[in-house]
Design a protein around this motif. Sequence first.
Motif, mmCIF file in Angstrom:
data_model
loop_
_atom_site.group_PDB
_atom_site.id
_atom_site.type_symbol
_atom_site.label_atom_id
_atom_site.label_comp_id
_atom_site.label_asym_id
_atom_site.label_seq_id
_atom_site.Cartn_x
_atom_site.Cartn_y
_atom_site.Cartn_z
ATOM 1 N N GLN A 1 0.842 -1.187 0.000
ATOM 2 C CA GLN A 1 0.000 0.000 0.000
ATOM 3 C C GLN A 1 0.882 1.244 0.000
ATOM 4 N N VAL A 2 0.396 2.282 -0.670
ATOM 5 C CA VAL A 2 1.116 3.537 -0.739
ATOM 6 C C VAL A 2 0.155 4.664 -0.422
ATOM 7 N N GLN A 3 0.629 5.638 0.321
ATOM 8 C CA GLN A 3 -0.176 6.825 0.620
ATOM 9 C C GLN A 3 0.148 7.920 -0.382
ATOM 10 N N LEU A 4 -0.889 8.576 -0.867
ATOM 11 C CA LEU A 4 -0.746 9.569 -1.928
ATOM 12 C C LEU A 4 -1.324 10.907 -1.474
ATOM 13 N N VAL A 5 -0.587 11.974 -1.747
ATOM 14 C CA VAL A 5 -1.043 13.313 -1.386
ATOM 15 C C VAL A 5 -0.903 14.229 -2.593
ATOM 16 N N GLU A 6 -2.032 14.736 -3.093
ATOM 17 C CA GLU A 6 -2.012 15.638 -4.242
ATOM 18 C C GLU A 6 -1.861 17.091 -3.770
ATOM 19 N N SER A 7 -1.310 17.900 -4.644
ATOM 20 C CA SER A 7 -1.201 19.335 -4.399
ATOM 21 C C SER A 7 -1.142 20.051 -5.745
ATOM 22 N N GLY A 8 -1.324 21.372 -5.691
ATOM 23 C CA GLY A 8 -1.179 22.165 -6.895
ATOM 24 C C GLY A 8 -2.470 22.625 -7.530
ATOM 25 N N GLY A 9 -3.591 22.189 -6.985
ATOM 26 C CA GLY A 9 -4.861 22.640 -7.533
ATOM 27 C C GLY A 9 -5.125 24.096 -7.199
ATOM 28 N N GLY A 10 -6.188 24.632 -7.790
ATOM 29 C CA GLY A 10 -6.533 26.022 -7.513
ATOM 30 C C GLY A 10 -7.467 26.579 -8.558
ATOM 31 N N LEU A 11 -7.588 27.907 -8.533
ATOM 32 C CA LEU A 11 -8.445 28.629 -9.467
ATOM 33 C C LEU A 11 -7.575 29.281 -10.534
ATOM 34 N N VAL A 12 -7.932 29.096 -11.776
ATOM 35 C CA VAL A 12 -7.164 29.657 -12.885
ATOM 36 C C VAL A 12 -8.129 30.079 -13.983
ATOM 37 N N GLN A 13 -7.741 31.082 -14.737
ATOM 38 C CA GLN A 13 -8.564 31.522 -15.857
ATOM 39 C C GLN A 13 -8.382 30.591 -17.046
ATOM 40 N N ALA A 14 -9.387 30.558 -17.883
ATOM 41 C CA ALA A 14 -9.303 29.767 -19.100
ATOM 42 C C ALA A 14 -8.064 30.171 -19.894
ATOM 43 N N GLY A 15 -7.363 29.160 -20.410
ATOM 44 C CA GLY A 15 -6.128 29.400 -21.125
ATOM 45 C C GLY A 15 -4.891 29.337 -20.261
ATOM 46 N N GLY A 16 -5.090 29.302 -18.965
ATOM 47 C CA GLY A 16 -3.965 29.256 -18.039
ATOM 48 C C GLY A 16 -3.433 27.858 -17.829
ATOM 49 N N SER A 17 -2.487 27.760 -16.905
ATOM 50 C CA SER A 17 -1.811 26.488 -16.641
ATOM 51 C C SER A 17 -1.753 26.219 -15.146
ATOM 52 N N LEU A 18 -1.712 24.945 -14.822
ATOM 53 C CA LEU A 18 -1.473 24.483 -13.462
ATOM 54 C C LEU A 18 -0.626 23.222 -13.551
ATOM 55 N N ARG A 19 0.156 22.968 -12.509
ATOM 56 C CA ARG A 19 0.864 21.697 -12.407
ATOM 57 C C ARG A 19 0.460 21.024 -11.107
ATOM 58 N N LEU A 20 -0.122 19.869 -11.245
ATOM 59 C CA LEU A 20 -0.471 19.058 -10.083
ATOM 60 C C LEU A 20 0.685 18.130 -9.745
ATOM 61 N N SER A 21 0.867 17.924 -8.449
ATOM 62 C CA SER A 21 1.859 16.980 -7.964
ATOM 63 C C SER A 21 1.177 15.950 -7.081
ATOM 64 N N CYS A 22 1.725 14.765 -7.074
ATOM 65 C CA CYS A 22 1.217 13.701 -6.212
ATOM 66 C C CYS A 22 2.423 13.022 -5.585
ATOM 67 N N ALA A 23 2.580 13.227 -4.281
ATOM 68 C CA ALA A 23 3.702 12.657 -3.548
ATOM 69 C C ALA A 23 3.284 11.343 -2.916
ATOM 70 N N ALA A 24 4.105 10.340 -3.091
ATOM 71 C CA ALA A 24 3.813 9.005 -2.565
ATOM 72 C C ALA A 24 4.757 8.664 -1.425
ATOM 73 N N SER A 25 4.213 7.988 -0.444
ATOM 74 C CA SER A 25 5.044 7.529 0.663
ATOM 75 C C SER A 25 5.655 6.170 0.321
ATOM 76 N N GLY A 26 6.626 5.779 1.101
ATOM 77 C CA GLY A 26 7.200 4.459 0.909
ATOM 78 C C GLY A 26 8.394 4.457 -0.022
ATOM 79 N N ARG A 27 9.078 3.330 -0.075
ATOM 80 C CA ARG A 27 10.308 3.232 -0.852
ATOM 81 C C ARG A 27 10.149 2.431 -2.128
ATOM 82 N N THR A 28 8.891 2.075 -2.466
ATOM 83 C CA THR A 28 8.672 1.227 -3.631
ATOM 84 C C THR A 28 7.852 1.925 -4.697
ATOM 85 N N PHE A 29 7.975 3.240 -4.769
ATOM 86 C CA PHE A 29 7.188 4.015 -5.734
ATOM 87 C C PHE A 29 7.396 3.501 -7.147
ATOM 88 N N SER A 30 8.581 3.091 -7.475
ATOM 89 C CA SER A 30 8.878 2.626 -8.829
ATOM 90 C C SER A 30 8.192 1.310 -9.165
#
Length: 125
Positions: A1-30
Amino acid sequence: QVQLVESGGGLVQAGGSLRLSCAASGRTFSSYAMGWFRQAPGKERETVAAISRRGNNTYYADSVKGRFTISRDNAKNTVYLQMNSLKPEDTAVYYCAAKNTGYLGRIYTEGYDDWGQGTQVTVSS
């Protein structure tokens, strides 16, 4: 099992950009294929993008192809979703998910085992 935490969301105008990240716990992400999903109010969950364990194979929904890019950094236990040219119809809660697999190059659009809590993305017109 792996724990996942997303970040990077928000409010943006049409045409804009966002980058979401998802950090995983543990040493077996690969050992995990990863995916990004989204769900808008009143709609079913949609597979947005997916990436193989090594990052050499990717999948995109037709609705985001050419605008979104999924990537991963196994050294940082993180998967990313770069979202460009955002549209109001991209508004949703975005989730990352992990699937433990023995296949290095396989991508999955379903059957994920572990999910993050989600991050809201709102695109204004």
